[in-house]
Motif scaffolding. Sequence first.
Motif, mmCIF file in Angstrom:
data_model
loop_
_atom_site.group_PDB
_atom_site.id
_atom_site.type_symbol
_atom_site.label_atom_id
_atom_site.label_comp_id
_atom_site.label_asym_id
_atom_site.label_seq_id
_atom_site.Cartn_x
_atom_site.Cartn_y
_atom_site.Cartn_z
ATOM 1 N N ASP A 1 36.126 -38.565 55.482
ATOM 2 C CA ASP A 1 35.318 -39.357 56.380
ATOM 3 C C ASP A 1 34.415 -38.331 57.419
ATOM 4 O O ASP A 1 33.714 -38.470 58.029
ATOM 5 C CB ASP A 1 36.097 -39.949 57.768
ATOM 6 C CG ASP A 1 36.823 -39.014 58.331
ATOM 7 O OD1 ASP A 1 37.621 -38.051 58.290
ATOM 8 O OD2 ASP A 1 37.545 -39.296 59.863
ATOM 9 N N ALA A 2 34.504 -36.773 56.764
ATOM 10 C CA ALA A 2 33.353 -35.837 57.960
ATOM 11 C C ALA A 2 32.785 -35.329 56.717
ATOM 12 O O ALA A 2 31.935 -34.913 57.064
ATOM 13 C CB ALA A 2 34.261 -34.455 58.356
ATOM 14 N N LEU A 3 32.540 -35.671 55.205
ATOM 15 C CA LEU A 3 31.535 -35.242 54.712
ATOM 16 C C LEU A 3 30.822 -35.980 54.611
ATOM 17 O O LEU A 3 31.384 -37.336 54.568
ATOM 18 C CB LEU A 3 32.487 -35.311 52.842
ATOM 19 C CG LEU A 3 33.338 -33.726 52.789
ATOM 20 C CD1 LEU A 3 34.073 -34.564 51.360
ATOM 21 C CD2 LEU A 3 32.444 -32.627 52.630
ATOM 22 N N ARG A 4 29.209 -35.685 54.850
ATOM 23 C CA ARG A 4 28.246 -36.265 54.681
ATOM 24 C C ARG A 4 27.912 -36.991 53.170
ATOM 25 O O ARG A 4 27.217 -38.252 52.541
ATOM 26 C CB ARG A 4 27.129 -36.115 55.822
ATOM 27 C CG ARG A 4 28.132 -35.727 56.886
ATOM 28 C CD ARG A 4 26.222 -35.539 57.968
ATOM 29 N NE ARG A 4 25.140 -34.743 57.531
ATOM 30 C CZ ARG A 4 25.702 -33.338 57.549
ATOM 31 N NH1 ARG A 4 26.884 -32.885 57.805
ATOM 32 N NH2 ARG A 4 25.052 -32.154 56.805
ATOM 33 N N SER A 5 27.482 -35.566 52.615
ATOM 34 C CA SER A 5 26.893 -35.593 51.256
ATOM 35 C C SER A 5 27.456 -35.336 50.019
ATOM 36 O O SER A 5 27.711 -33.287 51.426
ATOM 37 C CB SER A 5 25.486 -35.595 50.628
ATOM 38 O OG SER A 5 24.584 -34.434 51.354
ATOM 39 N N VAL A 6 27.201 -34.228 49.454
ATOM 40 C CA VAL A 6 27.219 -32.975 48.392
ATOM 41 C C VAL A 6 26.683 -32.899 47.173
ATOM 42 O O VAL A 6 25.450 -34.077 46.944
ATOM 43 C CB VAL A 6 28.435 -33.112 47.425
ATOM 44 C CG1 VAL A 6 29.818 -33.542 48.542
ATOM 45 C CG2 VAL A 6 28.674 -33.996 46.769
ATOM 46 N N LEU B 1 33.945 -34.030 44.115
ATOM 47 C CA LEU B 1 33.317 -33.524 45.442
ATOM 48 C C LEU B 1 32.702 -34.804 45.439
ATOM 49 O O LEU B 1 33.020 -35.861 46.573
ATOM 50 C CB LEU B 1 32.316 -32.642 45.839
ATOM 51 C CG LEU B 1 33.358 -31.152 45.951
ATOM 52 C CD1 LEU B 1 32.562 -30.326 46.289
ATOM 53 C CD2 LEU B 1 34.799 -31.641 47.266
ATOM 54 N N GLY B 2 32.301 -35.570 44.547
ATOM 55 C CA GLY B 2 31.060 -37.158 44.009
ATOM 56 C C GLY B 2 32.059 -38.003 44.787
ATOM 57 O O GLY B 2 31.384 -39.309 44.752
ATOM 58 N N GLN C 1 26.554 -38.294 45.932
ATOM 59 C CA GLN C 1 26.170 -37.023 45.931
ATOM 60 C C GLN C 1 24.220 -36.905 45.883
ATOM 61 O O GLN C 1 24.043 -38.246 45.563
ATOM 62 C CB GLN C 1 26.303 -36.487 44.753
ATOM 63 C CG GLN C 1 27.266 -36.032 43.947
ATOM 64 C CD GLN C 1 27.623 -35.684 42.119
ATOM 65 O OE1 GLN C 1 26.317 -35.503 41.690
ATOM 66 N NE2 GLN C 1 28.683 -36.125 42.128
ATOM 67 N N GLN C 2 23.634 -35.711 46.129
ATOM 68 C CA GLN C 2 22.135 -35.669 46.935
ATOM 69 C C GLN C 2 21.909 -35.205 45.390
ATOM 70 O O GLN C 2 22.119 -34.778 44.634
ATOM 71 C CB GLN C 2 21.739 -34.809 48.451
ATOM 72 C CG GLN C 2 22.489 -35.672 48.957
ATOM 73 C CD GLN C 2 21.540 -34.453 50.257
ATOM 74 O OE1 GLN C 2 21.563 -33.408 50.087
ATOM 75 N NE2 GLN C 2 21.826 -35.345 51.459
ATOM 76 N N GLU C 3 20.586 -36.119 45.368
ATOM 77 C CA GLU C 3 19.814 -35.511 43.778
ATOM 78 C C GLU C 3 18.756 -34.708 44.860
ATOM 79 O O GLU C 3 18.749 -34.418 45.545
ATOM 80 C CB GLU C 3 19.083 -36.250 43.551
ATOM 81 C CG GLU C 3 19.567 -38.024 42.842
ATOM 82 C CD GLU C 3 20.429 -37.908 41.807
ATOM 83 O OE1 GLU C 3 20.107 -37.107 40.341
ATOM 84 O OE2 GLU C 3 21.855 -37.896 42.073
ATOM 85 N N GLY C 4 18.725 -33.361 43.271
ATOM 86 C CA GLY C 4 17.565 -32.636 43.015
ATOM 87 C C GLY C 4 18.848 -31.141 44.556
ATOM 88 O O GLY C 4 19.379 -31.166 44.353
#
Length: 172
Positions: free
Chosen positions: A104-109, A160-161, A166-169
């Motif tokens: 829950d602390a992960l915002r994105s990878v 991790l996804g 996951q963020q692109e780029g």
Amino acid sequence: MSRLLPAALVALLAIVLLAAMLWAWRARKRRQSAFAVTTSAPQSRGAVRESVSVLYVATTRAGDPLDRLTIPGLAFRARAVVTVYDTGVSIHPDGERETFIAKDALRSVGTSTWVIDRVVEPGGLVRLDWTISSTDGPADVESYLRATEDGVGPRLLDSLGTLAPQQEGTAS
């Protein structure tokens, strides 16, 4: 005697430089004392999704990849083992304490190309965007990992996804 004076000056300069580096690092730790708060990992972490050896590069403030944070366990670059569990991710640098980041602390990878003093091929760094508790309240940070073997980076990113979007780029 003619060599003694230059040698003494060089030695004195080296001592002054080392003292200045120590003073600067201690000042950084004082400024970032809010990040000295550590969280304990849960007893039950769930199944292991992935465990890989990487080079832990740095943790910085979100959006500021030149500001290394002195978070206990994550202050120095080192070889590390990253383990992705059902409940979060563990980063365990050699010679340091383990840091567990709850799901829950992960915002994105995502991926990045550079941070502080490391520049790699486009997308060569795996970036974890997460929120850490501090004495000043929650703070957004980014941790950077460098795969040391072929195929490890994409595998780690895929694992991790499953915990965070996951963020692109690349961000940096």
